[in-house]
Design a protein around this motif. Sequence first.
Motif, short mmCIF file in Angstrom:
data_model
loop_
_atom_site.label_atom_id
_atom_site.label_comp_id
_atom_site.label_asym_id
_atom_site.label_seq_id
_atom_site.Cartn_x
_atom_site.Cartn_y
_atom_site.Cartn_z
N THR A 174 48.16 84.52 20.71
CA THR A 174 47.29 84.44 21.90
C THR A 174 48.08 84.33 23.20
N CYS A 175 49.38 84.61 23.15
CA CYS A 175 50.25 84.65 24.34
C CYS A 175 50.45 83.29 24.98
N GLY A 176 50.51 82.24 24.18
CA GLY A 176 50.72 80.90 24.73
C GLY A 176 52.05 80.76 25.43
N PHE A 177 53.12 81.33 24.86
CA PHE A 177 54.45 81.20 25.47
C PHE A 177 54.54 82.01 26.76
N THR A 178 54.01 83.23 26.76
CA THR A 178 54.10 84.05 27.97
C THR A 178 53.29 83.44 29.11
N VAL A 179 52.13 82.90 28.79
CA VAL A 179 51.32 82.22 29.81
C VAL A 179 52.09 81.03 30.39
N ALA A 180 52.71 80.23 29.53
CA ALA A 180 53.43 79.04 29.99
C ALA A 180 54.61 79.41 30.86
N VAL A 181 55.31 80.51 30.54
CA VAL A 181 56.41 80.96 31.40
C VAL A 181 55.88 81.35 32.77
N GLY A 182 54.75 82.04 32.80
CA GLY A 182 54.17 82.41 34.09
C GLY A 182 53.80 81.21 34.93
N GLU A 183 53.20 80.19 34.29
CA GLU A 183 52.83 78.99 35.02
C GLU A 183 54.06 78.23 35.51
N TYR A 184 55.12 78.20 34.70
CA TYR A 184 56.37 77.54 35.10
C TYR A 184 56.96 78.23 36.33
N LEU A 185 56.96 79.55 36.34
CA LEU A 185 57.54 80.29 37.46
C LEU A 185 56.72 80.09 38.74
N ARG A 186 55.40 80.05 38.62
CA ARG A 186 54.57 79.83 39.79
C ARG A 186 54.85 78.46 40.42
N GLU A 187 55.12 77.48 39.56
CA GLU A 187 55.35 76.13 40.05
C GLU A 187 56.77 75.95 40.59
N HIS A 188 57.77 76.47 39.89
CA HIS A 188 59.16 76.22 40.26
C HIS A 188 59.79 77.33 41.11
N HIS A 189 59.18 78.52 41.12
CA HIS A 189 59.72 79.63 41.90
C HIS A 189 58.57 80.33 42.64
N PRO A 190 57.96 79.66 43.62
CA PRO A 190 56.81 80.26 44.32
C PRO A 190 57.16 81.55 45.06
N GLU A 191 58.45 81.84 45.20
CA GLU A 191 58.85 83.06 45.88
C GLU A 191 58.42 84.32 45.14
N ILE A 192 58.08 84.18 43.84
CA ILE A 192 57.64 85.36 43.08
C ILE A 192 56.35 85.95 43.62
N LEU A 193 55.57 85.14 44.35
CA LEU A 193 54.31 85.63 44.90
C LEU A 193 54.46 86.13 46.33
N ILE A 194 55.66 85.98 46.89
CA ILE A 194 55.90 86.39 48.28
C ILE A 194 56.81 87.61 48.35
N ASP A 195 57.92 87.57 47.62
CA ASP A 195 58.88 88.67 47.62
C ASP A 195 58.28 89.88 46.89
N PRO A 196 58.17 91.04 47.54
CA PRO A 196 57.52 92.21 46.90
C PRO A 196 58.21 92.64 45.60
N GLU A 197 59.54 92.61 45.58
CA GLU A 197 60.27 93.04 44.38
C GLU A 197 60.03 92.08 43.22
N LEU A 198 60.11 90.77 43.50
CA LEU A 198 59.89 89.78 42.45
C LEU A 198 58.44 89.82 41.97
N ARG A 199 57.51 90.04 42.89
CA ARG A 199 56.10 90.10 42.51
C ARG A 199 55.83 91.29 41.60
N GLN A 200 56.45 92.42 41.94
CA GLN A 200 56.30 93.61 41.10
C GLN A 200 56.84 93.35 39.69
N HIS A 201 58.01 92.70 39.62
CA HIS A 201 58.61 92.39 38.32
C HIS A 201 57.74 91.39 37.55
#
Length: 622
Positions: free
Chosen positions: A301-328
């Motif tokens: 059910t993608c528990g690990f992939t979801v948790a990695v996404g939540e970790y990145l949102r919390e610890h690396h908020p730049e992923i939602l701002i930088d166009p290249e990181l957001r695309q990745h």
Amino acid sequence: MKTSTELTDTLIALIPEDGSRISNAEIKVALEKEAGDSISEAELKELKSRVIAMEAAEAAMGPGGGLKAPGINPPPRAEAAPKRKNSAASPQSGIAPGTTAASVLTGELRNQIDRIWDAFWSGGIANPLEVLEQLTYLLFIRRLDDLETLEERRSQRSGQPMRRRIFPEGTDDQGRPWSELRWSRFKELGDTNEMFTVVSERVFKFLREMGGDESAYATHMKDARFTIPTAGLLTKVVDLLDAVPMEDRDTKGDIYEYMLGKLATAGTNGQFRTPRHIIELMVAMTEPTPKDVMVDPACGTCGFTVAVGEYLREHHPEILIDPELRQHFNHGLFHGFDFDSTMLRIGAMNMQLHGVENPDVSYRDSLSEDAPKDTDKYSLLLANPPFKGSLDMASLANDLRKFCSKSGKNPKGKTELLFNALFLRILKPGGRAAVIVPDGVLFGSSKAHKELRRSLVEDHFLEGVVSLPSGVFKPYAGVSTAILLFTKTGRGGTDQVWFYDLAADGWSLDDKRNPLLALEKLGPSPKEGLAEDEHEKNNLPDCLARWRQRKDSECERERTAQSFCVPKAEIANEGYDLSLNRYKEIVYEEEKHRPPLEILAELITIEKEILKEIEELEGMLQ
């Protein structure tokens, strides 16, 4: 007369939130008032049994019977504390096992989800996996309408044409408007039979034929089956689901996690889920980065992939701002494979509701020769692969077959060993991994077991072994497991291995798996700090803190401590045994006993006193 489903909803609403009891007599009066008719004892018993089976209440003890909120202690009789609307967040709340995110689902929101499940149950769909599958389809349909609405608003504000239409303009080959397939349209039709026809015959056909969209979601909807049996059930579920707020990403994700928790409570289907707090620990220990390429070859059910996404949102908020990181983040970071199409559909929806636009969640038997090799492709791997079963060598990938041959394995290989060999192949040099393995992998005596452990220690960088309590996967499995943490190097690098004996994960280790602390104190990174005595109930924060000191202060710990380090040479001398008990030292406290003659003398004295009292009693009776 009200239906049994409506009376069930009424009964759930009657349960006091503060843990106090509502008696059978009070229940009967309230239900008869609602129904406008008398309720027999048999009907009352059936309704109570249904609510208890849903875990919306538990039987109350004492005169008069009745019901109370599950897992909540009643208020004290004198000067009772004022009621709290969110009392279900107390340490004994009856939320799904291991679902720490369910703290936001106390009160009305959680009751809404429970009512949806009850509607399916009373409507004839009792299999929780089928319930979740049908809910997944309906959520996807609602999501498509939301995306279309957002694009329409953007077009209106900008004055530009719509960049992408999900629902075509005009009419279909039957002359019916395509717009009727949108959630916001068919839910307002008014005629339940007409809505049932639209959804079953037109909407699901549309889902299966969305070939123009190659996203993970559309791909997994190609085999969508509509199994809701009646128009009445569809109408009730659509109405209930429409009332659930889905605007906020965190709320959407937590609602779906709560739904997934229903699988864990369902017994045989629970093997699809790894407890969320264990996943969060593994993610925190591997510290994902925005440029990682992450994979779970047995994603469920993608528990690990979801948790990695939540970790990145919390610890690396730049992923939602930088166009290249957001695309990745949305198109290249997440990869999950499984050979269960139902799980893939559920997993893809789980990712979508957690805000990832297009993850690579695809059908694949990762151990098969037909699977893409993906050699040296991923920089981060998190997984809980299947523990049981064997695989016919005829379908096994050639390189994994060579591993079996090299290790002297018989024609059928154990999946837990083969998956770990696969992990070492698909990780790129420098790639990190945290995987759950059964204890047999740590100390098994076969050539295959020894070769895998030797390779991890000698050819790569084995950093840590976390021993998990055997109750982690209850109520559906009591197997003892551990977390292996390693980095693929191909050139060695292990100098010492860090061990941690995780004895408590914050939840009871019986089949009930009730939380032992307030939800704010659960998980590896609790919102509130733990007192010293609370550490004994939740070792996860301590485990994470010590892991981060594994190259410093942890090197000096004695083998009697909860964590310690063992040199590589010693592990090699022990045949690469990785079981914690092989190296842990136990200090036995010396018990001091009184001398036998002293105990005997005391017994004689006591005996004399007894005889004296018997003589006195005899004299009184003469």
